[in-house]
Design an enzyme around this catalytic site. Structure first.
Site, short mmCIF file in Angstrom:
data_model
loop_
_atom_site.label_atom_id
_atom_site.label_comp_id
_atom_site.label_asym_id
_atom_site.label_seq_id
_atom_site.Cartn_x
_atom_site.Cartn_y
_atom_site.Cartn_z
N THR A 96 21.08 28.62 -25.97
CA THR A 96 21.96 27.47 -26.16
C THR A 96 21.70 26.51 -25.02
OG1 THR A 96 23.66 28.82 -27.22
CG2 THR A 96 24.34 26.68 -26.37
N LYS A 171 25.36 24.55 -32.59
CA LYS A 171 25.86 25.58 -31.69
C LYS A 171 26.94 25.03 -30.76
CE LYS A 171 26.35 29.41 -29.45
NZ LYS A 171 25.28 30.14 -28.76
N LYS A 239 28.65 26.88 -19.18
CA LYS A 239 27.47 26.03 -19.40
C LYS A 239 27.51 25.37 -20.76
CE LYS A 239 24.04 28.02 -21.10
NZ LYS A 239 23.47 28.34 -22.43
#
Length: 296
Positions: A96, A171, A239
């Site tokens: 990701t 995502k 993140k």
């Protein structure tokens, strides 16, 4: 397509490598510390001491590393993937990461004769172990179709999202939903406990109703048991949420819930919780945090 190079044999990657080998793929791996991947080596994975050796003469190369800077390193540093893989190889980043970085890899990789896909996954360590990951794919449709059998070795919900970077956008939207849902689970469990409800009975009562969710099913029992072992690291969730906020800000979208959950997680990370699982968000609702915003 039988020879696969794989970089990123961590919590998720280890299970993905095993599932690829179960389907008959020849999997070549690279890891900075060989001792950490001895288990999958003993099961048949071929270890290499460098990224260059790992990716040379493979049909496809899969990466699933930690942070965007790690993706930059494994693709763009001298002697790494873009310098060492054979033209015609399918390069599939399942980390990701930033949609802009996915577009950058695609642009440069295409110039060098590679087929490039961004294919982040969702489903956590459980989905990785069971081979039931959702795989969100961006890039050229014909490349997605060519790699579909490879994806089927690792997941069951496999979808083409659009051009390069689209897998990453999907995502990030997924992570936005998780942020809201997981925080709701933690707040509900905090409320139930405070009002004297039995946590297990509460879980059983709401799990199949309108409030039921994958986050409740996966993490509710762990939270009740005080189990904060990582299936997905808090630091990686932070993140992801930061990436989503950057992209939202570019489009002028105000994501208030995501911003608050990120702030809560960052506070926990500062207290040493970054290596715990995302369910450790529950710690924010401990007594020491609960009234921190009230005036005295």
């Amino acid at each position: 397509m039988r020879k696969i190079g794989f970089i990123g044999v961590g919590i998720m990657g280890r299970s993905m490598v095993r599932n690829l080998m179960k389907e008959g793929y020849e999997v070549h791996i690279y890891a900075r510390t060989k001792a950490k991947v001895e288990d999958v080596i003993s099961e048949g994975a071929v270890f290499h001491d460098s990224i260059a050796e790992c990716v040379k003469d493979r049909d496809a190369v899969i990466t699933i590393v930690g942070f965007p800077q790690d993706v930059e390193e494994v693709y763009f540093d001298s002697g790494n993937i873009l310098d060492s893989a054979s033209p015609g190889t399918y390069l599939i980043d399942m980390t990701t990461t930033s949609p802009m970085l996915a577009e950058k890899i695609c642009e440069e990789g295409t110039k060098r004769g590679f087929h490039v896909l961004d294919a982040p996954v969702t489903g956590g360590d459980t989905g990785a172990k069971e081979g039931t990951l959702s795989i969100l794919v961006g890039g050229e449709r014909q490349d997605y179709e060519a790699c579909h059998p490879l994806f089927e070795a690792m997941g069951t919900n496999i979808n083409y999202e659009g051009k390069a970077g689209s897998g990453q956008h999907c995502k990030l939207a997924n992570q936005i939903m998780i942020a809201g849902t997981l925080s709701g689970v933690c707040e509900a469990l905090t409320y139930a406990k405070e009002k004297g409800l039995d946590p297990d009975t509460f879980m059983k009562s709401v799990a199949t109703g309108a409030a039921g969710s994958r986050q409740l099913d996966l993490y509710g029992p762990k939270i009740i048991a005080g189990d904060y072992a990582p299936g997905f690291f808090m630091k990686h969730f932070i993140k992801d949420m930061k990436l989503a906020l950057i992209e939202a800000n570019k489009s002028g979208i105000d994501l208030g819930v995501l911003s608050q959950v990120l702030a809560n997680c960052e506070e926990l990370e500062a207290e040493g919780c970054g290596e715990l699982g995302t369910q450790a968000l529950m710690k924010f609702y401990d007594e020491e945090h609960r009234y921190s915003g009230e005036e005295e």
